[in-house]
Design a protein around this motif. Structure first.
Motif, PDB file in Angstrom:
ATOM      1  N   SER A   1       0.851  -1.200   0.000  1.00 28.00           N
ATOM      2  CA  SER A   1       0.000   0.000   0.000  1.00 28.00           C
ATOM      3  C   SER A   1       0.889   1.253   0.000  1.00 28.00           C
ATOM      4  N   PHE A   2       1.967   1.202   0.769  1.00 28.77           N
ATOM      5  CA  PHE A   2       2.854   2.365   0.795  1.00 28.77           C
ATOM      6  C   PHE A   2       3.582   2.516  -0.544  1.00 28.77           C
ATOM      7  N   LEU A   3       4.004   1.367  -1.099  1.00 24.30           N
ATOM      8  CA  LEU A   3       4.685   1.437  -2.401  1.00 24.30           C
ATOM      9  C   LEU A   3       3.768   2.019  -3.477  1.00 24.30           C
TER      10      LEU A   3
ATOM     11  N   THR B   1      -2.177  11.995   9.421  1.00 17.02           N
ATOM     12  CA  THR B   1      -0.990  11.734  10.241  1.00 17.02           C
ATOM     13  C   THR B   1      -0.408  10.371   9.845  1.00 17.02           C
ATOM     14  N   PRO B   2       0.891  10.158  10.101  1.00 19.62           N
ATOM     15  CA  PRO B   2       1.478   8.853   9.771  1.00 19.62           C
ATOM     16  C   PRO B   2       0.719   7.702  10.430  1.00 19.62           C
ATOM     17  N   LEU B   3       0.249   7.922  11.660  1.00 20.85           N
ATOM     18  CA  LEU B   3      -0.486   6.874  12.370  1.00 20.85           C
ATOM     19  C   LEU B   3      -1.791   6.536  11.639  1.00 20.85           C
ATOM     20  N   GLU B   4      -2.462   7.580  11.132  1.00 18.29           N
ATOM     21  CA  GLU B   4      -3.714   7.345  10.400  1.00 18.29           C
ATOM     22  C   GLU B   4      -3.445   6.598   9.100  1.00 18.29           C
ATOM     23  N   PHE B   5      -2.337   6.967   8.433  1.00 17.58           N
ATOM     24  CA  PHE B   5      -1.997   6.274   7.188  1.00 17.58           C
ATOM     25  C   PHE B   5      -1.748   4.791   7.479  1.00 17.58           C
ATOM     26  N   ILE B   6      -0.962   4.538   8.527  1.00 19.32           N
ATOM     27  CA  ILE B   6      -0.655   3.145   8.872  1.00 19.32           C
ATOM     28  C   ILE B   6      -1.932   2.401   9.255  1.00 19.32           C
ATOM     29  N   ALA B   7      -2.803   3.067  10.015  1.00 21.07           N
ATOM     30  CA  ALA B   7      -4.070   2.422  10.402  1.00 21.07           C
ATOM     31  C   ALA B   7      -4.876   2.040   9.155  1.00 21.07           C
ATOM     32  N   GLY B   8      -4.886   2.903   8.159  1.00 20.90           N
ATOM     33  CA  GLY B   8      -5.596   2.613   6.901  1.00 20.90           C
ATOM     34  C   GLY B   8      -4.999   1.390   6.212  1.00 20.90           C
ATOM     35  N   THR B   9      -3.658   1.327   6.194  1.00 20.82           N
ATOM     36  CA  THR B   9      -3.024   0.179   5.520  1.00 20.82           C
ATOM     37  C   THR B   9      -3.230  -1.114   6.331  1.00 20.82           C
ATOM     38  N   LEU B  10      -3.385  -0.984   7.646  1.00 21.05           N
ATOM     39  CA  LEU B  10      -3.661  -2.169   8.462  1.00 21.05           C
ATOM     40  C   LEU B  10      -5.026  -2.754   8.081  1.00 21.05           C
ATOM     41  N   VAL B  11      -5.991  -1.855   7.835  1.00 20.64           N
ATOM     42  CA  VAL B  11      -7.321  -2.324   7.438  1.00 20.64           C
ATOM     43  C   VAL B  11      -7.233  -3.053   6.091  1.00 20.64           C
ATOM     44  N   ILE B  12      -6.486  -2.439   5.153  1.00 20.52           N
ATOM     45  CA  ILE B  12      -6.316  -3.074   3.834  1.00 20.52           C
ATOM     46  C   ILE B  12      -5.664  -4.448   3.997  1.00 20.52           C
ATOM     47  N   SER B  13      -4.633  -4.478   4.845  1.00 19.06           N
ATOM     48  CA  SER B  13      -3.912  -5.721   5.073  1.00 19.06           C
ATOM     49  C   SER B  13      -4.855  -6.787   5.634  1.00 19.06           C
ATOM     50  N   LEU B  14      -5.727  -6.384   6.540  1.00 19.62           N
ATOM     51  CA  LEU B  14      -6.677  -7.324   7.148  1.00 19.62           C
ATOM     52  C   LEU B  14      -7.636  -7.883   6.088  1.00 19.62           C
ATOM     53  N   ILE B  15      -8.071  -7.004   5.182  1.00 21.02           N
ATOM     54  CA  ILE B  15      -8.981  -7.453   4.114  1.00 21.02           C
ATOM     55  C   ILE B  15      -8.273  -8.491   3.234  1.00 21.02           C
ATOM     56  N   LYS B  16      -6.989  -8.224   2.918  1.00 19.67           N
ATOM     57  CA  LYS B  16      -6.216  -9.162   2.085  1.00 19.67           C
ATOM     58  C   LYS B  16      -6.044 -10.500   2.804  1.00 19.67           C
ATOM     59  N   VAL B  17      -5.750 -10.410   4.099  1.00 15.56           N
ATOM     60  CA  VAL B  17      -5.525 -11.628   4.882  1.00 15.56           C
ATOM     61  C   VAL B  17      -6.791 -12.488   4.893  1.00 15.56           C
TER      62      VAL B  17
END
Lengths: 263, 256
Positions: A79-81, A98-114
């Motif tokens: 997601s970052f790439l 904020t960086p934390l919000e960006f990371i939180a967003g990518t965590l959600v995406i990661s969870l969907i992929k998982v």
């Protein structure tokens, strides 16, 4: 943290998957291929090793769980790439995100992929090999949670490295997870490793997960000791990844590297 | 290209941005050296200077993309680094040199940024802005299908989504044809006149800067060497236009 900004990141990345077959393939293609090739190899080997009934359970369980770890890590780094490839980083950094919000967003995406990967591999394992991953019982969910946490910590570290070193560090997004594979004792017990690697394996959360998985398959019960170690180590990994990311972000803002990433 | 709103009022100038002795040093270079200035509400400020003068570095410092070696930036009376979120919600930025996610449609990109800035009734706002920038016919096109000029206009539309009080623009007209560039200049003037939006922008088009800037800051080798209206700067260098001032600064030592 503002949830609407986290959801904006989720919306942006989910929109990508709506019409991109190649991105969808990334979630399904490799896990399915792994499962088929190694699953059938295992079936074949089992004919010669008739005395090892849980062999297929060891192997398929390990394959499915390993893919969960790998997808969790990739969900964040890729997601970052995507932001780096689309030269969108500056737009994000001048926004209130904020960086934390960006990371939180990518965590959600990661969870969907998982979840997508898990559903596909779990179903295929059942259809092709009559292997029910839920036979691992309640500990399965704790194994999954630990692998996701470890995947996230590696993903956050990789993101920090890409932020600092640019696309040169892209290889980490694809390869770093595999660095952990030999010492994670995914397909064999930690005991087969040389003593030095056994000591290293002790400090890797995933090795405790896979040891725990084998314990459940062999003896049943609840692998409390392995899970406590895995959760404890994951706590340290997440903290370490957070510190590493903050350090990289400080460096990037100090050296003006964000301006170069936009060019 | 007209943005509706309140008519421009004659008010006491209200400082919206203050740079206080900003310094940025890299390993072997001083990119910005003790830059102090104030920018007022409703002002169009042009940042000028030859390549390597420190314009981009200065803009990056004003947007918290870069940590200053020393000095502070205050926006709306708040220190930028301590109030980043609050301040960045009220400003925006557009550059010809950055892109947007190319695999998303124009609409999807606008929705993404509208969500980031928490724009109320964003579908309506997106429609207005795409029409204003004359790319509303491309709403459902993939961003990768846009020409450079269309992408610049999309960037500009994105930068106006949150009705920013300060708009930072990095060469906003660089890839536009003369007609569209003129429309963008008119739009910026209109934003200033109707909404009292402050615009801080860089350009290498001296005529453009002369035409629309209320004030310019001339940078050379990281130092502010002139700060005033275009006319004041031309008089200071005894030149007929900014192009000549620019050439004099770029070719030789500045005025003493």
């Amino acid at each position: 943290m503002k949830i609407y900004r986290v959801m904006a990141v989720v919306y942006r990345h989910l929109s990508l998957y709506k019409r991109s077959l190649t991105r969808l393939m990334e979630i399904i293609y490799w896990p399915v291929l792994d499962l088929m090739v190694w699953g059938f190899v295992t079936l074949y080997l089992q004919k010669f090793q008739g005395g090892l009934p849980p062999f297929i359970a060891f192997f398929l369980g390990a394959l499915i769980l390993w893919d969960i770890f790998f997808r969790a890590q990739q969900g964040i780094s890729i997601s970052f790439l995507e932001e780096v490839w689309s030269r969108n980083l500056l737009n994000l950094f001048v926004s209130p995100l904020t960086p934390l919000e960006f990371i939180a967003g990518t965590l959600v995406i990661s969870l969907i992929k998982v979840v997508a990967t898990f559903l596909v591999t779990m179903t295929l394992a059942y259809i092709f090999y009559s292997f029910n991953v839920f036979s691992l019982g309640f500990p399965l969910f704790l194994f999954l949670l630990n692998l996701i946490l470890m995947g996230w910590s590696i993903g956050i570290m990789t993101t920090g490295a890409i932020l600092r070193f640019g696309q040169e560090a892209e290889v980490m997004a694809w390869g770093l997870a595999f660095l952990f594979q030999p010492v994670s004792a995914v397909f064999y017990p930690v005991a087969v490793l040389p003593p030095v690697l056994q000591k290293i394996a002790w400090w890797i959360p995933s090795s405790h997960v896979f040891e725990g998985m084998r314990e459940v398959i062999n003896q049943g019960g609840f692998p409390a000791k392995e899970l406590i170690w895995a959760f404890g180590l994951n706590g340290l990994y997440i903290l370490g990844a957070g510190f590493f990311f903050s350090w990289m972000l400080r460096e990037v803002k100090e050296k003006g590297l964000l301006l170069k990433s936009g060019e | 290209m007209k943005e509706t709103g309140l008519a421009r009022k004659v008010l006491m100038p209200y400082p919206v941005l203050q740079a206080n002795r900003l310094v940025k040093k890299f390993k072997h270079t001083v990119a910005v050296n003790s830059a102090s200035f104030t920018v007022y509400e409703g002002e169009i400020l042009g940042l000028l200077g030859p390549n390597g003068a420190g314009k981009t570095t200065l803009m990056a410092l004003l947007l918290d993309l870069l940590t200053p070696t020393s000095g502070t930036v205050s926006i709306f009376g708040m220190e930028l680094r301590k109030n980043r979120e609050k301040i960045l919600n009220q400003v925006n930025f557009s550059s010809t040199y950055i892109a947007m996610p190319l695999s998303l449609t124009v609409r999807e990109n606008m929705v993404f940024f509208a969500m980031l800035y928490h724009v109320p009734d964003y579908e309506k706002r997106i429609g207005e802005l795409l029409a204003l920038c004359e790319i509303d016919h491309l709403t459902n096109c993939l961003t990768r299908e846009l020409s450079t000029g269309q992408l610049s206009r999309l960037n500009l539309a994105k930068a106006m989504l949150n009705r920013p009080k300060i708009l930072f623009l990095d060469e906003p007209t660089a890839s536009l044809d003369p007609e569209m560039a003129q429309k963008v200049r008119d739009l910026l003037k209109n934003l200033r006149d109707t909404l009292r939006c402050t615009v801080i922008y860089t350009s290498h088009n001296m005529l453009e800067i002369e035409q629309i800037s209320d004030r310019i800051i001339f940078l050379n080798r990281g130092e502010i060497i002139a700060d005033g209206t275009p006319r004041q700067v031309m008089e200071l260098y005894q030149k007929r236009n900014l192009e000549e001032v620019f050439l004099k600064v770029a070719r030789g030592p500045g005025i003493q």
